[in-house]
Design a protein around this motif. Structure first.
Motif, PDB file in Angstrom:
ATOM      1  N   GLN A 244       6.299   2.029  -5.479  1.00 14.71           N
ATOM      2  CA  GLN A 244       6.368   0.925  -4.650  1.00 14.71           C
ATOM      3  C   GLN A 244       5.541  -0.048  -4.633  1.00 14.71           C
ATOM      4  O   GLN A 244       5.572  -1.260  -4.706  1.00 14.71           O
ATOM      5  CB  GLN A 244       6.767   1.327  -3.134  1.00 14.71           C
ATOM      6  CG  GLN A 244       7.269   0.276  -2.300  1.00 14.71           C
ATOM      7  CD  GLN A 244       6.346  -0.613  -1.654  1.00 14.71           C
ATOM      8  OE1 GLN A 244       5.094  -0.741  -1.740  1.00 14.71           O
ATOM      9  NE2 GLN A 244       6.831  -1.792  -1.728  1.00 14.71           N
ATOM     10  N   ARG A 245       4.261   0.339  -4.573  1.00 10.79           N
ATOM     11  CA  ARG A 245       3.089  -0.768  -4.626  1.00 10.79           C
ATOM     12  C   ARG A 245       3.261  -1.353  -5.903  1.00 10.79           C
ATOM     13  O   ARG A 245       2.864  -2.534  -5.861  1.00 10.79           O
ATOM     14  CB  ARG A 245       1.682  -0.053  -4.314  1.00 10.79           C
ATOM     15  CG  ARG A 245       0.609  -1.058  -4.459  1.00 10.79           C
ATOM     16  CD  ARG A 245      -0.654  -0.158  -3.947  1.00 10.79           C
ATOM     17  NE  ARG A 245      -2.050  -0.892  -4.309  1.00 10.79           N
ATOM     18  CZ  ARG A 245      -2.282  -1.939  -3.302  1.00 10.79           C
ATOM     19  NH1 ARG A 245      -1.371  -2.281  -2.263  1.00 10.79           N
ATOM     20  NH2 ARG A 245      -3.253  -2.443  -3.684  1.00 10.79           N
ATOM     21  N   ASP A 246       3.466  -0.819  -7.233  1.00 13.90           N
ATOM     22  CA  ASP A 246       3.179  -1.479  -8.399  1.00 13.90           C
ATOM     23  C   ASP A 246       4.374  -2.445  -8.476  1.00 13.90           C
ATOM     24  O   ASP A 246       4.189  -3.399  -9.026  1.00 13.90           O
ATOM     25  CB  ASP A 246       3.391  -0.410  -9.453  1.00 13.90           C
ATOM     26  CG  ASP A 246       2.334   0.454  -9.643  1.00 13.90           C
ATOM     27  OD1 ASP A 246       1.180   0.028  -9.160  1.00 13.90           O
ATOM     28  OD2 ASP A 246       2.285   1.445 -10.316  1.00 13.90           O
ATOM     29  N   THR A 247       5.385  -2.636  -7.561  1.00 13.78           N
ATOM     30  CA  THR A 247       6.357  -3.595  -7.740  1.00 13.78           C
ATOM     31  C   THR A 247       5.940  -4.628  -7.152  1.00 13.78           C
ATOM     32  O   THR A 247       6.375  -5.823  -7.619  1.00 13.78           O
ATOM     33  CB  THR A 247       7.529  -3.056  -7.183  1.00 13.78           C
ATOM     34  OG1 THR A 247       7.422  -2.936  -5.647  1.00 13.78           O
ATOM     35  CG2 THR A 247       8.301  -1.808  -7.646  1.00 13.78           C
ATOM     36  N   THR A 248       4.856  -4.729  -6.233  1.00 14.41           N
ATOM     37  CA  THR A 248       4.306  -5.926  -5.606  1.00 14.41           C
ATOM     38  C   THR A 248       3.050  -6.619  -6.367  1.00 14.41           C
ATOM     39  O   THR A 248       2.579  -7.773  -5.924  1.00 14.41           O
ATOM     40  CB  THR A 248       3.834  -5.493  -4.268  1.00 14.41           C
ATOM     41  OG1 THR A 248       2.528  -4.652  -4.524  1.00 14.41           O
ATOM     42  CG2 THR A 248       4.997  -4.762  -3.445  1.00 14.41           C
ATOM     43  N   LEU A 249       2.838  -5.948  -7.517  1.00 13.74           N
ATOM     44  CA  LEU A 249       1.514  -6.392  -8.333  1.00 13.74           C
ATOM     45  C   LEU A 249       1.881  -7.440  -9.180  1.00 13.74           C
ATOM     46  O   LEU A 249       2.779  -7.248 -10.070  1.00 13.74           O
ATOM     47  CB  LEU A 249       0.644  -5.377  -8.770  1.00 13.74           C
ATOM     48  CG  LEU A 249       0.422  -4.192  -7.787  1.00 13.74           C
ATOM     49  CD1 LEU A 249      -0.281  -3.001  -8.483  1.00 13.74           C
ATOM     50  CD2 LEU A 249      -0.523  -4.926  -6.685  1.00 13.74           C
ATOM     51  N   GLY A 250       1.280  -8.529  -9.341  1.00 13.57           N
ATOM     52  CA  GLY A 250       1.290  -9.425 -10.382  1.00 13.57           C
ATOM     53  C   GLY A 250       0.318  -8.755 -11.618  1.00 13.57           C
ATOM     54  O   GLY A 250      -0.683  -8.155 -11.551  1.00 13.57           O
TER      55      GLY A 250
END
Length: 286
Positions: A244-250
């Motif tokens: 989930q966190r990786d989906t928020t990272l540029g």
């Protein structure tokens, strides 16, 4: 065995480079050196690498290895510059060939670009040993962030690459090609099964809350306080969080120039007919 460790922090990329040695006049290894790169102008610089050169020369060290933990996406490696200035051989994990094959396709590199890791002097496998004078280094394959990540263990010091960050930052992302959160969890648990007092040296720090940059911790501190993977966090919980966190990272600022250079062991692409080397920017491809 307690090696001496010299750290150099590059604030522009958050990268920590290391010199591992056994005291003045001894052989040494350099780990994850940085070549400065200004993305707006496309110009490289050697200020970060020159600090390592100065430390090595002032302590009369002899460089035997220039080690990469993986093909970085956040900085360009200064390995060729340091090799010319100080000597030594370059090394990276044997699975770099997998990374090269993926990115040769993404960047549509020249047909002559080889995807067998031969740009490096040595390809390392899990369990390999590196002798640096009296120091003996052990290679640990710790995939998950990328397929080719390595950690290097010299006595009580382990250089973990992009598997772990400081406890208040957490763990590496897994959404690059070939990355996998389940695999990363297993790699991290392998590191955290080492003796509690083992010193762990990070490849990056992105300090939260305005704290000063830091890069050294211990297995015990990570097990007690890592915000992503402390004791009690199981595989399923970690994988769900990490995914989930990786989906928020540029994407990292330098990923496109860095990967092209780093899979070449730090060499620039071949110069074109005008004598200039060019880096590619794939449009709408990532």
């Amino acid at each position: 065995m307690t090696p001496a460790v010299h750290a150099d922090f590059d604030p522009s990329t958050g990268t920590v480079s290391y010199v591992v040695h056994d005291g003045p006049g001894s052989p040494c290894a350099i780990i994850d050196p940085v070549l400065d790169y200004e993305p707006r102008s496309g110009r490289t610089g050697t200020a970060s690498a020159d600090r390592l050169v100065e430390f090595v020369r002032s302590n009369e060290l002899r460089v035997e290895w220039i080690l990469e933990t993986h093909a970085h996406a956040d900085h360009l490696t200064a390995a060729p510059y340091l090799k010319e200035a100080l000597g030594g051989r370059t090394a990276i994990g044997e699975h770099i060939a997998t990374v090269q094959r993926v990115f040769k396709g993404i960047f549509n590199l020249e047909p002559e670009f080889r995807t067998d890791g031969s740009q490096f002097d040595r390809l390392l496998a899990d369990g390999d040993e590196l002798r640096i004078g009296r120091l003996v280094g052990h290679v640990l394959h710790v995939p998950g962030h990328t397929p080719a990540d390595l950690a290097y263990r010299f006595g009580d010091a382990v250089f973990v690459g992009d598997t772990l960050f400081m406890p208040d930052v957490g763990t590496a992302r897994c959404d690059f090609p070939g990355g996998d959160a389940t695999t990363l969890y297993g790699s991290i648990r392998r590191l955290l099964d080492l003796p509690p007092a083992t010193r762990l040296f990070m490849c990056h720090d992105y300090p939260p809350g305005g704290r000063e940059a830091a890069w050294e911790t211990t297995v015990a501190a990570q097990r007690a306080g890592n915000i992503h993977v402390r004791d009690g966090v199981g595989e399923a919980e970690f994988v769900a969080m990490r995914t989930q966190r990786d989906t928020t990272l540029g994407m990292p600022l330098l990923i496109l120039p860095a990967v092209q250079v780093n899979i070449r062991a730090g060499q620039l692409p071949p110069a074109e007919s005008n004598g200039v080397a060019y880096l590619k920017i794939p449009v709408n491809a990532l």
